[in-house]
Design a protein around this motif. Sequence first.
Motif, PDB file in Angstrom:
ATOM      1  N   GLU A   1      51.375  49.660 -31.783  1.00  0.00           N
ATOM      2  CA  GLU A   1      52.218  47.913 -31.484  1.00  0.00           C
ATOM      3  C   GLU A   1      53.550  49.033 -31.819  1.00  0.00           C
ATOM      4  O   GLU A   1      54.464  47.772 -31.141  1.00  0.00           O
TER       5      GLU A   1
ATOM      6  N   GLY B   1      56.304  47.025 -28.198  1.00  0.00           N
ATOM      7  CA  GLY B   1      57.643  45.904 -29.354  1.00  0.00           C
ATOM      8  C   GLY B   1      56.616  45.309 -29.728  1.00  0.00           C
ATOM      9  O   GLY B   1      57.069  44.053 -30.675  1.00  0.00           O
ATOM     10  N   THR B   2      55.041  44.884 -30.004  1.00  0.00           N
ATOM     11  CA  THR B   2      54.431  44.482 -30.428  1.00  0.00           C
ATOM     12  C   THR B   2      54.720  43.963 -32.191  1.00  0.00           C
ATOM     13  O   THR B   2      54.942  42.986 -32.527  1.00  0.00           O
TER      14      THR B   2
ATOM     15  N   GLU C   1      57.426  45.057 -34.067  1.00  0.00           N
ATOM     16  CA  GLU C   1      58.703  44.475 -34.576  1.00  0.00           C
ATOM     17  C   GLU C   1      58.343  42.609 -34.027  1.00  0.00           C
ATOM     18  O   GLU C   1      58.582  42.090 -35.126  1.00  0.00           O
ATOM     19  N   VAL C   2      57.605  42.064 -33.114  1.00  0.00           N
ATOM     20  CA  VAL C   2      57.079  40.226 -33.813  1.00  0.00           C
ATOM     21  C   VAL C   2      56.918  40.108 -34.808  1.00  0.00           C
ATOM     22  O   VAL C   2      56.603  39.248 -35.073  1.00  0.00           O
TER      23      VAL C   2
END
Lengths: 375, 256
Positions: free
Chosen positions: A206, A210-211, A213-214
């Motif tokens: 993840e 970049g997920t 970060e979200v």
Amino acid sequence: MSHRSFQFSIFHFQLVKKEFRHIFRDTRSMLMLLLMPVVQIILFGFAISNEVKSARVAVFDPAKDAFTARLTERLHASRYFDVARQLGSAAEANEAFREGRADLVVVFSENFGENLWRTGEATVQLLADATDPNQAVTLTTYASSIIADYRQELLAERSIPLRVRAQVNMLYNPQLQGAYNFVPGVMGMILILICAMMSAISVVREKETGTMEVLLVSPVKPFTLIFSKLAPYFALSVVNLATILLLSVYVLGVPVSGSLLGLTMLSLLYIFVSLALGMLISTVAATQVAAMLASGMVLMLPVMLLSGMMFPVENMPAILQWLSCIVPARWYIAGVKKLMIEGLPVALCLQEVAILSLMAVAFIAVSLKKLKNES
Amino acid sequence: MPSNSHTFYPPAADAQPLSVYTERLTKRFGSFTAVDAITFSVAQGEIFGFLGANGAGKTTAMRMLCGLSKPTSGCAVVAGYDVARYPEKVKQSIGYMSQRFSLYEDLKVWENIRLFAGIYGMGKKVIASKTEQTLAELGFEAERNTLVKALPLGWKQKLAFSVAIFHEPEVVFLDEPTGGVDPATRRKFWELIYQAAERGITVFVTTHYMDEAEYCDRVSIMVDGRIEVLDTPKALRQRLNAPSMDVVFQRTVEKP
């Protein structure tokens, strides 16, 4: 704009569900995770055990009398040896080894029975292939003890009054089965490697995509994030634990002599510690490959060498003993030995449980802190 | 630290309530000052371009505004909440889309929407009806059950944006949202941004594409942790006597 109040929860249903979807949609990885313990326990349980079973024995017996026949029979009856063939001459021994048709050659002296009867002394020669020194020593030791037993029997028949018999009792593992020693160690190693690898990779993946970060920008608490992420892998590890226990009992023949419930609880705690350790690794590792190497390779060595799996902790130099204290597998393996092999009550594992619990709390706390400061 | 003069940048002329407001917002890492006392504000419904060369402090500033990192000094108020004191409230009121477009590739389109809506605490019924609406607006009805990895990059980015504003945040932060797509696709993406701004969502966007900078209501350019210039693209072009935002950017960043 409405601001919904967000209540504190350990798991977030949607996050747990999403993690399960990651697992189930990656069928290949899932099968690998479920089959890995099967392969490993069979590999370690059978292949790496140092016990000897049905070694092939060739016999050269020029005397051919009742004594040699009985001794040969004894060897053959033992589960360690199969008397595979009779040799025509002592010289054939070399041939038998070279062609790989014998692991041990027994050479009786000429007039073996006669000598024994008259002088009380007769020689038998044991030849072993010492290219594998461990096996050679084990084989000759087993054979010597069978011969010694036979000698004792003969002495008894001749009823000489003064005789010394040393009685050796093998505790906990009376049949000297290798699996008894290996199963707790293998359990400790397989669980920690698989669990740490799973949770480390799932977080690092993840981070890579970049997920993460979200998720961190979202109102979900890091605590909830971690536990929602671990939950599916915990479930998967429980399946692995069941596999390992079933294989240990029914394939390796190591029964659970203590409380099954206690063993299960200890194992669940250990699984949690291992998953949390993976979480910790994921905060350091930047890529999935690094996470895999860290949890696979770097973890494997201390677990194998310092956990008491291969070498007893008590025999280590003091500094290594200290070092072994921070290896979670050490405590788990000690606990499993107590519960599974020695059949001791759960109350005697309190130290192991306490230490593993402390480790779990520490790993989660550090991961949380790192996650909050994540860049 | 040497004290610099700091200009206060007032909000746009047609003054609306402020969505983002900072005063001498500063972040230091050891002796390095990543964000140096920046003061600016963004009005509600404004499209605000946050430009700067790599390492100028954009990302650090944005992380503070999103409630991810605490300011060393100064303050920032986002959606009415002080980021240092109420980071959770801030997180609840903003949307975020990262440069790596930030959806789960192995989840279906509707699953991604369901997941993020759930994370922002939306109710099941609202999610269901709004999902229909969003898919219709995007023209994605046929893709509801498609895995995201099967979508073309431009579609993924549109979907990611729709997911980021699905819970109707007050401000949406877009960190280089259109990396790697052609100008035509970028234009289509910006139509979505305009729609969102018209609904009153404040758009805070970083970008490397100067054609996108032209689309913004106002643009700021960061150099070495400070906001060097801040105005409408038109005013900046006039002030620097530059034919395009590209030249404006070059001149601002390369100023000795």
